[in-house]
Design a protein around this motif. Structure first.
Motif, mmCIF file in Angstrom:
data_model
loop_
_atom_site.group_PDB
_atom_site.id
_atom_site.type_symbol
_atom_site.label_atom_id
_atom_site.label_comp_id
_atom_site.label_asym_id
_atom_site.label_seq_id
_atom_site.Cartn_x
_atom_site.Cartn_y
_atom_site.Cartn_z
ATOM 1 N N ASP A 275 7.056 3.468 7.863
ATOM 2 C CA ASP A 275 8.205 4.017 8.582
ATOM 3 C C ASP A 275 9.503 3.998 7.779
ATOM 4 O OD1 ASP A 275 6.636 4.392 10.905
ATOM 5 O OD2 ASP A 275 6.911 2.274 11.423
ATOM 6 N N HIS A 276 9.536 3.253 6.695
ATOM 7 C CA HIS A 276 10.791 3.137 5.956
ATOM 8 C C HIS A 276 10.532 2.933 4.467
ATOM 9 C CE1 HIS A 276 14.992 2.242 5.171
ATOM 10 N NE2 HIS A 276 14.629 1.154 4.519
ATOM 11 N N CYS B 51 12.790 2.118 1.288
ATOM 12 C CA CYS B 51 14.130 1.682 0.905
ATOM 13 C C CYS B 51 14.668 2.555 -0.230
ATOM 14 C CB CYS B 51 14.101 0.221 0.469
ATOM 15 S SG CYS B 51 15.688 -0.366 -0.191
#
Length: 243
Positions: free
Chosen positions: A14-15, A17
């Motif tokens: 989901d992410h 960085c």
């Protein structure tokens, strides 16, 4: 011997960085062979930081030295990302692109460059782009604008109308439409704006950010900001003389 670095960064379904991506890319561009460790969940990322006493990821290790992303950029003599503090870059970018558009549009329309038409298009395109930047966050623009514009300080709804005057005026001035309606309105608005900036910056010596490129801008209020209004004044007067 090949230079080596190790990166611990968050990569989850989901992410991803962005600073981790940039840190790895920066190292590779500097000639480092990167050992890339993924923290594959929010829980894993928090556990890693807690275990080692770090406040953030990514963490970069080069030999015995540890860096976060900002420190890594500093090591390589680079500025902070994103850029911090006051900057004229947004206004310079608008004017540069508007000028390029004016040159190419004039060439496409006339098969050559006409200095007067290029200037007309440059100012009109600049007005349009600056209007768009204000319209994308009217509330944010209004918050900055009412701090120095004399009319907006007296009548706040005007701060929500000004971007439409600028963007609409620029669009109509490109084709020279409704000159005797548009030009006087733009002249009044830009005239008030110019007086407001002169009063705030040169008379009251206030240290403010300009709302010329929208809310949350870090562009200092000053001569560059004043130039927006001066160009609009000049364009308004010229359009009326031309008409």
């Amino acid at each position: 011997m090949k230079k080596a670095a190790t990166v611990y960064r968050m990569v989850t379904p989901d992410h991803l960085c962005p600073w981790g991506v940039k840190a790895k890319d920066l190292l590779q561009r500097k000639g480092y062979e990167v050992e890339d460790h993924h923290l594959e969940s929010m829980e894993a990322n928090e556990a890693y930081k807690e275990k080692h006493g770090y406040e953030e990821t990514p963490q970069v290790f080069i030999g015995d030295d540890r860096y976060n992303y900002d420190e890594l950029r500093e090591k390589f003599g680079m500025k902070q990302d994103p850029k911090q503090g006051e900057t004229y870059q947004p206004v310079v970018a608008v004017f540069a692109v508007a000028f390029a558009m004016a040159l190419t549009t004039c060439w496409a329309m006339r098969g050559g460059l006409d200095a007067i038409r290029v200037i007309e298009l440059f100012i009109a395109f600049s007005m349009g782009v600056l209007g768009i930047l204000k319209l994308q966050d009217l509330l944010g623009f209004s918050t900055g604008f009412v701090q120095y514009d004399l009319l907006a300080r007296k009548y706040v709804p005007y701060s929500y109308v000004y971007p439409y005057i600028e963007a609409g005026g620029g669009a109509l001035m490109i084709a020279g439409l409704f000159t005797w309606v548009v030009a006087p309105i733009v002249l009044i608005a830009s005239g008030i704006g110019a007086i407001s900036i002169i009063k705030a910056v040169y008379v009251e010596k206030r240290d403010l950010n300009c709302a010329c490129v929208g809310g949350g801008s870090s562009v200092p209020l000053g001569f560059i900001s004043l130039s927006e209004n001066l160009m609009m004044i000049a364009m308004s007067v010229w359009m009326m003389v031309k008409a």
